[in-house]
Design a protein around this motif. Structure first.
Motif, PDB file in Angstrom:
ATOM      1  N   MET A 192       2.247  -4.223  -9.888  1.00  0.00           N
ATOM      2  CA  MET A 192       2.965  -2.976  -9.638  1.00  0.00           C
ATOM      3  C   MET A 192       2.832  -2.004 -10.792  1.00  0.00           C
ATOM      4  N   THR A 193       1.964  -2.329 -11.717  1.00  0.00           N
ATOM      5  CA  THR A 193       1.640  -1.408 -12.810  1.00  0.00           C
ATOM      6  C   THR A 193       0.380  -0.647 -12.431  1.00  0.00           C
ATOM      7  N   PRO A 194       0.388   0.676 -12.558  1.00  0.00           N
ATOM      8  CA  PRO A 194      -0.827   1.417 -12.212  1.00  0.00           C
ATOM      9  C   PRO A 194      -1.989   1.012 -13.119  1.00  0.00           C
ATOM     10  N   VAL A 195      -3.173   1.019 -12.557  1.00  0.00           N
ATOM     11  CA  VAL A 195      -4.394   0.684 -13.284  1.00  0.00           C
ATOM     12  C   VAL A 195      -5.264   1.933 -13.326  1.00  0.00           C
ATOM     13  N   ASN A 196      -5.591   2.373 -14.539  1.00  0.00           N
ATOM     14  CA  ASN A 196      -6.427   3.560 -14.697  1.00  0.00           C
ATOM     15  C   ASN A 196      -7.905   3.138 -14.668  1.00  0.00           C
TER      16      ASN A 196
ATOM     17  N   ILE B 286      -9.849  -5.682 -11.414  1.00  0.00           N
ATOM     18  CA  ILE B 286      -8.780  -4.881 -12.027  1.00  0.00           C
ATOM     19  C   ILE B 286      -7.488  -4.931 -11.215  1.00  0.00           C
ATOM     20  N   ALA B 287      -7.518  -5.490 -10.041  1.00  0.00           N
ATOM     21  CA  ALA B 287      -6.303  -5.627  -9.223  1.00  0.00           C
ATOM     22  C   ALA B 287      -6.620  -6.593  -8.086  1.00  0.00           C
ATOM     23  N   ASP B 288      -5.546  -7.044  -7.432  1.00  0.00           N
ATOM     24  CA  ASP B 288      -5.671  -7.937  -6.288  1.00  0.00           C
ATOM     25  C   ASP B 288      -5.041  -7.253  -5.085  1.00  0.00           C
TER      26      ASP B 288
ATOM     27  N   TYR C  30      11.231   2.035  -6.768  1.00  0.00           N
ATOM     28  CA  TYR C  30      11.723   0.733  -6.328  1.00  0.00           C
ATOM     29  C   TYR C  30      13.248   0.740  -6.453  1.00  0.00           C
TER      30      TYR C  30
ATOM     31  N   VAL D 264       7.366   4.153 -11.366  1.00  0.00           N
ATOM     32  CA  VAL D 264       6.161   4.326 -12.180  1.00  0.00           C
ATOM     33  C   VAL D 264       5.374   5.521 -11.647  1.00  0.00           C
TER      34      VAL D 264
ATOM     35  N   VAL E  20       1.936   7.413 -10.933  1.00  0.00           N
ATOM     36  CA  VAL E  20       0.556   7.039 -10.614  1.00  0.00           C
ATOM     37  C   VAL E  20      -0.248   8.329 -10.483  1.00  0.00           C
TER      38      VAL E  20
ATOM     39  N   GLY F 254      -7.037   8.893 -10.146  1.00  0.00           N
ATOM     40  CA  GLY F 254      -7.898   7.895 -10.769  1.00  0.00           C
ATOM     41  C   GLY F 254      -7.199   6.594 -11.082  1.00  0.00           C
ATOM     42  N   GLU F 255      -5.975   6.444 -10.570  1.00  0.00           N
ATOM     43  CA  GLU F 255      -5.222   5.206 -10.809  1.00  0.00           C
ATOM     44  C   GLU F 255      -4.935   4.487  -9.493  1.00  0.00           C
ATOM     45  N   VAL F 256      -5.003   3.174  -9.573  1.00  0.00           N
ATOM     46  CA  VAL F 256      -4.720   2.269  -8.447  1.00  0.00           C
ATOM     47  C   VAL F 256      -3.377   1.613  -8.681  1.00  0.00           C
ATOM     48  N   ILE F 257      -2.585   1.497  -7.616  1.00  0.00           N
ATOM     49  CA  ILE F 257      -1.408   0.629  -7.680  1.00  0.00           C
ATOM     50  C   ILE F 257      -1.382  -0.207  -6.405  1.00  0.00           C
ATOM     51  N   VAL F 258      -1.130  -1.504  -6.569  1.00  0.00           N
ATOM     52  CA  VAL F 258      -0.988  -2.401  -5.424  1.00  0.00           C
ATOM     53  C   VAL F 258       0.453  -2.902  -5.429  1.00  0.00           C
ATOM     54  N   VAL F 259       1.174  -2.599  -4.350  1.00  0.00           N
ATOM     55  CA  VAL F 259       2.547  -3.079  -4.206  1.00  0.00           C
ATOM     56  C   VAL F 259       2.489  -4.426  -3.506  1.00  0.00           C
ATOM     57  N   PRO F 260       3.009  -5.471  -4.133  1.00  0.00           N
ATOM     58  CA  PRO F 260       2.890  -6.800  -3.532  1.00  0.00           C
ATOM     59  C   PRO F 260       3.697  -6.925  -2.236  1.00  0.00           C
TER      60      PRO F 260
END
Lengths: 118, 118
Positions: free
Chosen positions: A1-5, A22-24, B62, B68, B70, B73-79
């Motif tokens: 849940m942390t953004p990845v640049n 870099i993520a799943d 949340y 957070v 975003v 150019g940033e990815v976020i995956v919410v589980p």
């Protein structure tokens, strides 16, 4: 849940054809990768192959049809079973999504690159 | 196997919270969507939720932790299972990946937006 640049992650390595996780997303690896040159022709028998070009320009080449150019901001999904190879005259940065455990090379006899996490 | 230009697809609609399917990756919809304002809090019980910000900036909020930011150019995956909502003060463009058949709203009581294909 942390953004990845993605740019930050891409700055951490310089190797080509060497995707970094870099993520799943569910059972998939979300990766960044740098392409330059041409990869061996291969196919993934049981999965589609997702590419989003982040910067630069590549071609997706096929043995049985004309290549297509894929530019920054464009997505291409290669269907399961389709023989293909990415090609890039100059370095291109790509977001790549494949199921976990899938070799880059699909069922090719070329060695599978390790998928490191960064 | 035809490249899809994300900016071109985004130019075809102006609605918010109305994802449009632009490609398929295995059993997932690959979508572009425009967010502005705040979506209802919701969760997806059985799937992660993939977001890549293409332009602009959003927050993932949340109920149980700090939001957070975003950025492009940033990815976020919410589980899977995590209650969340996207928020955007100004319009933000996002690449969204979810399994086919999954409602935007997960198991929320809010109505699910249709997923049109463009």
């Amino acid at each position: 849940m942390t953004p990845v640049n993605l740019s930050e992650k891409l700055s951490l390595f310089s190797s080509h054809w060497d995707p970094k996780v870099i993520a799943d997303y569910n059972d998939n690896d979300v990766m960044v990768v740098k392409f330059q040159g041409a990869f061996p022709f291969h196919r993934h028998a049981d999965t589609d192959d997702f590419f989003l070009v982040l910067s630069g320009e590549m071609r997706m080449a096929y043995p049985d049809r004309d290549p297509v150019t894929v530019r920054a901001g464009e997505v291409i999904v290669v269907p399961a079973g389709q023989v293909h190879r990415p090609e890039a005259d100059a370095e291109v940065h790509v977001l790549l999504i494949e199921p976990k455990g899938e070799a880059n090379t699909g069922d090719s006899t070329a060695p599978a690159a390790a998928k490191d996490r960064i």
